[in-house]
Design an enzyme around this catalytic site. Structure first.
Site, short mmCIF file in Angstrom:
data_model
loop_
_atom_site.label_atom_id
_atom_site.label_comp_id
_atom_site.label_asym_id
_atom_site.label_seq_id
_atom_site.Cartn_x
_atom_site.Cartn_y
_atom_site.Cartn_z
N GLU A 296 -20.50 -24.18 -23.92
CA GLU A 296 -20.97 -24.84 -25.31
C GLU A 296 -19.83 -24.69 -26.12
OE1 GLU A 296 -24.21 -22.53 -27.12
OE2 GLU A 296 -25.59 -24.12 -26.23
N HIS A 321 -18.38 -16.31 1.31
CA HIS A 321 -19.45 -16.79 2.09
C HIS A 321 -20.08 -17.96 1.75
CE1 HIS A 321 -18.13 -13.41 4.80
NE2 HIS A 321 -18.06 -12.94 3.72
N LYS A 435 -33.38 -30.76 -28.07
CA LYS A 435 -34.25 -29.99 -29.03
C LYS A 435 -35.30 -31.02 -29.84
CE LYS A 435 -31.43 -26.17 -29.90
NZ LYS A 435 -30.89 -25.26 -30.96
O1 LIG Z 1 -30.51 -17.39 -31.61
P1 LIG Z 1 -30.96 -18.77 -31.46
O2 LIG Z 1 -30.89 -19.36 -32.79
O3 LIG Z 1 -32.58 -18.63 -31.00
O4 LIG Z 1 -30.50 -19.68 -30.63
C1 LIG Z 1 -30.56 -19.61 -29.18
C2 LIG Z 1 -29.58 -20.66 -28.57
O5 LIG Z 1 -30.21 -21.97 -28.52
C3 LIG Z 1 -29.35 -22.90 -29.13
O6 LIG Z 1 -29.64 -23.96 -28.65
C4 LIG Z 1 -27.86 -22.88 -28.80
O7 LIG Z 1 -27.15 -23.86 -28.04
C5 LIG Z 1 -27.31 -21.55 -28.42
O8 LIG Z 1 -25.76 -21.34 -28.85
C6 LIG Z 1 -28.23 -20.42 -29.12
O9 LIG Z 1 -27.55 -19.32 -28.51
#
Ligand SMILES: O=P(O)(O)OC[C@H]1O[C@H](O)[C@H](O)[C@@H](O)[C@@H]1O
Length: 466
Positions: A296, A321, A435
């Protein structure tokens, strides 16, 4: 204290007969040293701007004290502590639990000690996993630690809502909030608002600490402390590594050497696949934590191109293996970073039961740890003989202190690598589109359903039998 030792010999000439880096390039005055100096400048600029909050975590005695207090009082009232968090909000807790508490990852790792609560970490909203968890635990005796920096991640919000309803179904309304603890941004996000409205206790994730750099904040410390891991030792190791990683001399700064060599392996030697191969079951989860950190942070758009190495987790001897055939004879696109652990604390002797059976006799009287370490050395040497480069990180006993140092080594190396690749290692814009599309598919207000092309059934192959 002894810190991890980074052994670069097997990526350098002359140990590597073909394709090794010239060691002079890493010396003071060498071009890689000079190249790193630019990345170091970027790092220092960001540190001065306050962007690298993770560097301060080992010295934050106040948060460590508060975490210990919560873990030792509140945390111990429960039989089960369930962490709900994904990505950087879940991987660190698992890495700590596996490395420092449970000897073998594939044992039932949620069953730990008699005194401390069992620690479960649920990241994926997989209904089977969640169903099975609630079959095993009693919500009346469970604490749910909801971890989300943003306080809005879909998976974590969904898991929280499920847990909340399960608790509410079995305890009095006024007791519900006593089964929750939120670890989130100190000022923003839905979890923060909810906590304030309902009096749910919280621990902060500092605003300048991003998810994948947050394992040494309350995000990892609370779950670790709840199940009895010595967080002071962990932080002491990390603090020592912060001190050890200063300056531009690659031979004096292990994070700098690690980042520079891996960057050069990718961009000069055409080795874009960075394998992290731990010779200890208990570091398997650490390799998964590294995978998120490296992927990331470094997989990014730069200018009009795309850059970033591909991290590949592996465990020895298991992967000898499975994957080592590929590492030995497949495309020359990999560099392996071996994690060598000194297992001297625990050894299991192999009994000499069949001195006449040739395939067993040589093992009699040896230790399993000795065998595992011989396998690591043999694999390293086999790769070297084929001019396939590797780095070895000797991490000592991988106790809380050296594990804290290891975490910090990789975090600092990641930010250095960001400077070398010319990308921002602290953001992750590439995950946003997925998302938004998920929100749309789930009917979240304000998000439009994606315009998916019509499916051509001819290209959906299989599915029927008989
Ligand atoms: O801690 P949060 O805000 O729930 O985020 C949780 C995760 O989701 C995101 O999509 C990011 O890509 C991550 O880097 C992050 O750790």
């Amino acid at each position: 204290m002894s810190l991890p030792i980074l052994d670069l010999n097997n990526v350098l000439a002359p140990a590597l007969a073909e394709g090794g880096l010239d060691p002079a390039r890493l010396e003071v005055g060498g071009d890689l040293q000079r190249r790193f100096a630019d990345a170091h400048e970027v790092f220092e600029r960001r540190r001065a701007a306050g962007d690298l909050g993770f560097l301060d975590l080992p010295f934050d005695r106040e948060t460590a004290g508060r975490v210990a207090e919560v873990a030792e009082s509140f945390g111990q009232w429960f039989e089960d502590v369930v962490v709900l968090g994904i990505g950087g909000s879940g991987l660190g807790a698992v890495a700590l639990r596996e490395a420092l508490l449970v000897p073998a990852w594939n044992e039932r790792s949620d069953e730990v000690r008699e005194y401390h609560p069992r620690l479960h970490v649920v990241d994926n909203p997989d209904p089977r996993t969640v169903h099975a968890l609630f079959e095993r635990i009693d919500p009346r005796r469970a604490l749910f630690v909801v971890i989300s920096k943003s306080g809005s991640t879909a998976e974590t919000m969904a898991l929280y809502l499920v847990a909340r309803a399960r608790v509410a179904a079995v305890v009095e309304a006024e007791q519900v909030r006593g089964h929750f603890l939120f670890v989130t941004d100190p000022e923003r996000g839905a979890l923060r608002t909810l906590a304030e409205a309902e009096g749910i206790p919280t621990l902060p994730v500092p605003a300048n600490v991003g998810g994948r750099f947050s394992v040494l904040s309350s995000v990892g410390l609370l779950p670790a402390a709840v199940c009895g891991i010595d967080i002071d030792e962990l932080l002491a190791g990390a603090a020592a590594m912060v001190e050890a990683c200063r300056g531009t001399d690659l031979r004096a700064n292990p994070a700098a050497a690690l980042a520079t060599v891996l960057w050069a392996a990718d961009t000069e030697l055409d080795l874009p696949i960075h394998v992290l191969m731990a010779y200890a079951d208990r570091l398997r989860a650490f390799t998964l934590w590294f995978q998120q950190l490296w992927a990331e942070s470094l997989g990014k758009v730069r200018g009009d191109g795309h850059v970033g190495p591909t991290p590949l987790p592996a465990v020895g001897a298991t992967d000898q293996h499975a994957q080592v055939q590929l590492f030995m004879e497949g495309p020359r696109d990999k560099i392996v970073v071996f994690l060598a652990v000194d297992g001297s604390g625990v050894e299991v002797e192999v009994p000499d039961l069949h001195p006449d059976v040739e395939t067993m006799a040589y093992l009699g009287g040896a230790g399993l740890g000795t065998l595992l370490d011989a396998e690591r050395r043999a694999t390293t040497e086999a790769l070297r003989l084929r001019s396939r480069p590797s780095i070895t990180l000797e991490v000592g006993s991988a106790d809380a202190r050296s594990f804290g140092a290891l975490i910090m080594l990789f975090e600092i190396a990641t930010v250095y690598a960001g400077g070398l690749y010319g990308v921002d290692p602290l953001d992750q814009p590439g995950v946003e589109l997925g998302k938004r599309l998920t929100y749309a598919l789930m009917g979240r207000h304000g998000y439009e359903a994606p315009d998916v092309p019509e499916v051509d059934e001819r290209w959906r192959i299989g599915g029927t039998s008989g």
